[in-house]
Design a protein around this motif. Sequence first.
Motif, PDB file in Angstrom:
ATOM      1  N   THR A  68       0.722  -1.354   0.007  1.00  0.00           N
ATOM      2  CA  THR A  68      -0.034   0.026   0.108  1.00  0.00           C
ATOM      3  C   THR A  68       0.680   1.187   0.057  1.00  0.00           C
ATOM      4  N   GLU A  69       0.433   2.228  -1.003  1.00  0.00           N
ATOM      5  CA  GLU A  69       1.129   3.582  -0.748  1.00  0.00           C
ATOM      6  C   GLU A  69       0.381   4.637   0.087  1.00  0.00           C
ATOM      7  N   LEU A  70       1.154   5.271   0.792  1.00  0.00           N
ATOM      8  CA  LEU A  70       0.372   6.202   1.740  1.00  0.00           C
ATOM      9  C   LEU A  70       0.959   7.673   1.449  1.00  0.00           C
ATOM     10  N   ARG A  71       0.023   8.422   0.920  1.00  0.00           N
ATOM     11  CA  ARG A  71       0.541   9.774   0.391  1.00  0.00           C
ATOM     12  C   ARG A  71       0.009  10.930   1.487  1.00  0.00           C
ATOM     13  N   LEU A  72       0.921  11.668   2.115  1.00  0.00           N
ATOM     14  CA  LEU A  72       0.562  12.750   2.940  1.00  0.00           C
ATOM     15  C   LEU A  72       0.768  14.037   2.215  1.00  0.00           C
ATOM     16  N   THR A  73      -0.012  14.984   2.582  1.00  0.00           N
ATOM     17  CA  THR A  73      -0.261  16.219   2.049  1.00  0.00           C
ATOM     18  C   THR A  73      -0.077  17.168   2.879  1.00  0.00           C
ATOM     19  N   ASP A  74       0.819  18.275   3.110  1.00  0.00           N
ATOM     20  CA  ASP A  74       0.694  19.688   3.892  1.00  0.00           C
ATOM     21  C   ASP A  74      -0.192  20.380   3.017  1.00  0.00           C
ATOM     22  N   VAL A  75      -1.416  20.526   3.650  1.00  0.00           N
ATOM     23  CA  VAL A  75      -2.318  21.281   2.785  1.00  0.00           C
ATOM     24  C   VAL A  75      -1.930  22.822   2.745  1.00  0.00           C
ATOM     25  N   SER A 185       9.388  12.765  11.557  1.00  0.00           N
ATOM     26  CA  SER A 185       8.437  13.867  11.339  1.00  0.00           C
ATOM     27  C   SER A 185       8.598  14.401   9.857  1.00  0.00           C
ATOM     28  N   PHE A 186       7.355  14.714   9.037  1.00  0.00           N
ATOM     29  CA  PHE A 186       7.582  15.308   7.784  1.00  0.00           C
ATOM     30  C   PHE A 186       6.821  16.619   7.664  1.00  0.00           C
ATOM     31  N   PHE A 187       7.426  17.477   6.929  1.00  0.00           N
ATOM     32  CA  PHE A 187       7.043  18.781   6.497  1.00  0.00           C
ATOM     33  C   PHE A 187       7.414  19.961   7.458  1.00  0.00           C
ATOM     34  N   GLN A 188       8.310  19.607   8.550  1.00  0.00           N
ATOM     35  CA  GLN A 188       8.939  20.846   9.169  1.00  0.00           C
ATOM     36  C   GLN A 188      10.269  20.179   9.449  1.00  0.00           C
ATOM     37  N   GLY A 189      11.267  20.846   8.688  1.00  0.00           N
ATOM     38  CA  GLY A 189      12.578  20.260   8.764  1.00  0.00           C
ATOM     39  C   GLY A 189      13.594  20.626   9.756  1.00  0.00           C
ATOM     40  N   VAL A 190      14.868  19.913   9.997  1.00  0.00           N
ATOM     41  CA  VAL A 190      15.691  20.423  10.577  1.00  0.00           C
ATOM     42  C   VAL A 190      17.126  20.167  10.061  1.00  0.00           C
ATOM     43  N   GLY A 202      11.902  24.652   9.006  1.00  0.00           N
ATOM     44  CA  GLY A 202      10.378  24.773   8.770  1.00  0.00           C
ATOM     45  C   GLY A 202      10.007  24.196   7.633  1.00  0.00           C
ATOM     46  N   SER A 203       8.994  24.825   7.057  1.00  0.00           N
ATOM     47  CA  SER A 203       8.087  24.122   5.732  1.00  0.00           C
ATOM     48  C   SER A 203       8.731  24.473   4.512  1.00  0.00           C
ATOM     49  N   ALA A 204       8.509  23.687   3.728  1.00  0.00           N
ATOM     50  CA  ALA A 204       8.583  24.157   2.068  1.00  0.00           C
ATOM     51  C   ALA A 204       7.519  24.520   1.632  1.00  0.00           C
ATOM     52  N   GLY A 205       6.418  25.096   2.319  1.00  0.00           N
ATOM     53  CA  GLY A 205       5.250  25.640   1.676  1.00  0.00           C
ATOM     54  C   GLY A 205       3.752  24.640   1.353  1.00  0.00           C
ATOM     55  N   PRO A 206       2.879  25.171   1.075  1.00  0.00           N
ATOM     56  CA  PRO A 206       1.573  24.390   1.026  1.00  0.00           C
ATOM     57  C   PRO A 206       1.771  23.786  -0.249  1.00  0.00           C
ATOM     58  N   GLY A 207       0.855  22.479  -0.164  1.00  0.00           N
ATOM     59  CA  GLY A 207       0.716  21.363  -1.130  1.00  0.00           C
ATOM     60  C   GLY A 207       1.872  20.595  -1.490  1.00  0.00           C
ATOM     61  N   THR A 208       2.964  20.529  -0.678  1.00  0.00           N
ATOM     62  CA  THR A 208       3.825  19.478  -0.797  1.00  0.00           C
ATOM     63  C   THR A 208       3.437  18.047  -0.336  1.00  0.00           C
ATOM     64  N   THR A 209       3.954  17.228  -0.915  1.00  0.00           N
ATOM     65  CA  THR A 209       3.550  15.480  -0.476  1.00  0.00           C
ATOM     66  C   THR A 209       4.944  14.813  -0.206  1.00  0.00           C
ATOM     67  N   GLN A 241      -3.580  16.054   4.747  1.00  0.00           N
ATOM     68  CA  GLN A 241      -4.173  15.189   4.065  1.00  0.00           C
ATOM     69  C   GLN A 241      -3.589  13.893   4.028  1.00  0.00           C
ATOM     70  N   VAL A 242      -4.299  12.707   4.265  1.00  0.00           N
ATOM     71  CA  VAL A 242      -3.802  11.431   4.232  1.00  0.00           C
ATOM     72  C   VAL A 242      -4.638  10.520   3.241  1.00  0.00           C
ATOM     73  N   LEU A 243      -3.897  10.149   2.286  1.00  0.00           N
ATOM     74  CA  LEU A 243      -4.540   9.078   1.381  1.00  0.00           C
ATOM     75  C   LEU A 243      -3.734   7.786   0.921  1.00  0.00           C
ATOM     76  N   ALA A 244      -4.292   6.817   1.289  1.00  0.00           N
ATOM     77  CA  ALA A 244      -3.641   5.435   1.170  1.00  0.00           C
ATOM     78  C   ALA A 244      -4.179   4.693  -0.231  1.00  0.00           C
ATOM     79  N   TYR A 245      -3.789   4.028  -0.771  1.00  0.00           N
ATOM     80  CA  TYR A 245      -4.119   3.095  -2.155  1.00  0.00           C
ATOM     81  C   TYR A 245      -3.492   2.025  -2.409  1.00  0.00           C
TER      82      TYR A 245
END
Length: 280
Positions: A68-75, A185-190, A202-209, A241-245
Amino acid sequence: MATPSATASAYGARDHARAQEGGEVEAMPTVPASDWPTPPVGVAAEDVVWAETVAGGGYTHKVLARGTELRLTDVTGDACAHLLLHAAGRPWERLNVADTVKVLWNAYLGEGHLLLSDQGRVLASVVEDTSGRHDALTGTSTLVRNTARYGDGTPQSASPAGRELFKLAALKNGLTPRDLPPSVSFFQGVRIADDGTTRFTGSAGPGTTVTLRAEQDVTVLVANVPHPLDPRPEYTCGPLQVLAYRARPTAPVDALWNATPEARRAFLNTVDHLTARGLA
């Protein structure tokens, strides 16, 4: 909102509750997941098995099948997805952040990175990443830290700590606090500076996955809370946003399998284990 008199009886309360059917809020699961209106390109609606928007300060969990693939999106650009993985039904095999970093000679998560257990096996692989702002070093927030910083860190507060939310997600999967290792953790970096200090990027901005692929059956725990090093004084965390397929696990013909000697060995260890159990 119903008046007190409308819900004063069991019948009134029942009618009020049933009237909510079909209503939606910004952050909630889609059930069935196949009703999610915008599946990823190339993914059939019937293959979507998990579709949910997790509010800032919220958590979620699911058991996913191998492949299964799990796609996380920073809205909005303010999500921070703290993640733990356990081999489904075998909680003693779980994400080991130290091995994830040292075995692969890389402290920075990104496309091609493997999330390893302490058994030398792959729990999940990172197959796509448009953010590049992640953290395998700091872990999540705690009750003590959030209480000192925001005034409260309990799960029911306006500033819940990641560790406290992980405890709730764990409980719903038959796990206890002793089953909770350090998380990624994903979407807020160090990044680690030249002087050895940890620098928040910090973040790379909205809509990243970020897209992960389960390489075993795994229990996924996610807490969407501010990064412990986020310097903003207010408790700030946006929707996730969490999607798995359904997809397929990494195979020997895939570039990821043979990306490094360490990766190849980890995948071989994984398939050897699954083959002995009749699962591969």
